[in-house]
Enzyme design. Structure first.
Site, PDB file in Angstrom:
ATOM      1  N   ASP A  36      -3.242  -2.345  30.811  1.00 54.29           N
ATOM      2  CA  ASP A  36      -3.922  -3.581  31.225  1.00 54.29           C
ATOM      3  C   ASP A  36      -4.547  -3.403  32.610  1.00 54.29           C
ATOM      4  OD1 ASP A  36      -1.615  -3.600  32.715  1.00 54.29           O
ATOM      5  OD2 ASP A  36      -1.056  -5.665  32.260  1.00 54.29           O
ATOM      6  N   SER A  37      -4.303  -2.230  33.246  1.00 53.42           N
ATOM      7  CA  SER A  37      -5.033  -1.894  34.473  1.00 53.42           C
ATOM      8  C   SER A  37      -6.533  -1.907  34.227  1.00 53.42           C
ATOM      9  CB  SER A  37      -4.596  -0.515  34.984  1.00 53.42           C
ATOM     10  OG  SER A  37      -4.615   0.431  33.932  1.00 53.42           O
ATOM     11  N   GLU A  93       6.231  -5.244  29.879  1.00 54.98           N
ATOM     12  CA  GLU A  93       6.856  -5.174  31.203  1.00 54.98           C
ATOM     13  C   GLU A  93       8.120  -6.011  31.243  1.00 54.98           C
ATOM     14  OE1 GLU A  93       4.058  -6.104  34.311  1.00 54.98           O
ATOM     15  OE2 GLU A  93       2.635  -4.555  33.658  1.00 54.98           O
ATOM     16  N   GLU A 124       7.937   2.376  37.465  1.00 52.04           N
ATOM     17  CA  GLU A 124       6.823   2.319  38.424  1.00 52.04           C
ATOM     18  C   GLU A 124       7.306   1.846  39.796  1.00 52.04           C
ATOM     19  OE1 GLU A 124       3.320   0.222  37.126  1.00 52.04           O
ATOM     20  OE2 GLU A 124       2.378   0.377  39.115  1.00 52.04           O
TER      21      GLU A 124
HETATM   22  O1  KIV Z   1      -1.731  -0.701  32.985  1.00 50.44           O
HETATM   23  C1  KIV Z   1      -1.419   0.424  33.385  1.00 50.44           C
HETATM   24  O2  KIV Z   1      -2.260   1.272  33.691  1.00 50.44           O
HETATM   25  C2  KIV Z   1      -0.006   0.735  33.495  1.00 50.44           C
HETATM   26  C3  KIV Z   1       0.357   2.045  34.114  1.00 50.44           C
HETATM   27  C4  KIV Z   1       0.221   1.934  35.564  1.00 50.44           C
HETATM   28  C5  KIV Z   1       1.706   2.498  33.712  1.00 50.44           C
HETATM   29  O3  KIV Z   1       0.811  -0.044  33.129  1.00 50.44           O
END
Ligand code: KIV
Length: 324
Positions: free
Chosen positions: A63-64, A134, A199
């Protein structure tokens, strides 16, 4: 490849990646054998294909993407439909890596039935082979695994908790919080999670959890002792327009590469040196002579048809056309 640059049935260059396919059980086997797991995010066909062909084991449609692709200030705004759209693009590119889709904020925070329905969409509509969620949502993980959906957990600095945490802060800095994190990790493993992303936690905490846990840990900002490592693709290649976090190592400078290509193109257009004659289509010789003779437009009609044919065929014909 046709003249628009998109596949129109003509084969693309074959994939370079070695099979066999990476599965969730295969990641567990890698941990048992002490083989490091490589993971990266990807959000579109082209980058996912490069990542897969390079032999990366796990591709996360993170979701980044809300931040690095869509320009939001955090990850909270991205929707299930947007995540599905990008997961489908990645899925089309990937042959070997395990494709994991991140469930976005709000899509699994209510009733378990609703979360399960959203997770099913990632598998059924987008081809994800696992979802990532998460936090220590143990009952949800149990329900998803019971519904045949492999799950990757995510503990420590969980970006969807940015408001609760008061920013992106390193987590588990006290003994109590390390022990809580370890208990959460064990509970997720016990519920059936296949792997856990750790993380933004101290190296020592990640090392202790990794050594004790029966499933693989995949670290980001969690030191070198995890079973695997993951980075955001745009961090890796400098496409974030922001200073890198301490844990990021830049392996390339795509921003510099793209800037130089774009500048070169703009300058060539401005100086009329792009396209060249060799990059242009030409009338067949006979039509060209007629055109030169009278400068008229009526006489070249028959040959227009021949040129139209050239304009819709594939790259092989383009090379023939180039010789005209
Ligand atoms: O959304 C993302 O890119 C992540 C990674 C940082 C593990 O959750």
């Amino acid at each position: 490849m046709n003249l628009t640059g998109f596949s129109a049935g003509a084969p693309l260059a074959p994939h370079r990646n070695p099979l066999p396919k990476v599965t969730m059980p295969a990641l567990g086997e890698m941990k048992r054998q002490g083989k490091p797991i490589s993971a990266l995010t990807a959000y579109d066909y082209a980058t996912a294909r490069l990542v897969d062909e390079a032999g990366i084991d796990l591709i996360l449609v993170g979701d980044s993407l809300a931040m690095v692709v869509l320009g939001h200030e955090n990850t909270l705004a991205v929707t299930v439909d947007e995540m599905l759209h990008h997961t489908r693009a990645v899925r089309r590119a990937v042959r070997r890596a395990l494709v994991v889709a991140d469930m976005p904020f709000g899509s699994y925070h209510g009733a378990i039935g609703e979360a399960q329905a959203n997770a099913v969409r990632f598998v059924k509509e987008a081809g994800a082979e696992a979802v990532k969620i998460e936090g220590p949502r143990v009952e949800l993980v149990r329900a998803l695994v019971r519904a045949e959906i492999p799950v990757v957990g995510h503990l420590g600095l969980t970006p969807q908790s940015v408001h609760r945490m008061g920013g992106y802060r390193v987590q588990a800095r006290t003994l109590d919080s390390v022990l809580q994190l370890q208990a959460d990790a064990f509970a997720l493993a016990d519920a059936g999670a296949g792997a856990i992303v750790l993380e933004g936690i101290p190296r020592e905490a990640a090392a202790a959890i990794t050594a004790a846990l029966p499933i693989p840990t995949i670290g980001i900002g969690a030191g070198p002792d995890c079973d695997g490592q993951i980075l955001v693709f745009h961090d890796l290649v400098n496409l974030t327009f922001a200073p890198a976090a301490k844990f990021v190592r830049r392996y390339g400078d795509a921003a510099a590469l793209f800037r130089s290509a774009i500048d070169g193109y703009r300058e060539d257009v401005e100086h009329r040196v792009f396209p060249s004659d060799a990059e242009s289509y030409h009338l067949p010789e006979a039509a060209r002579r007629l055109l030169d003779a009278d400068g008229g437009s009526q006489n070249v009609r028959d040959d227009d048809a021949a040129m139209d044919d050239d304009a819709v065929v594939n790259i092989d014909a383009r090379e023939e056309t180039n010789q005209a």
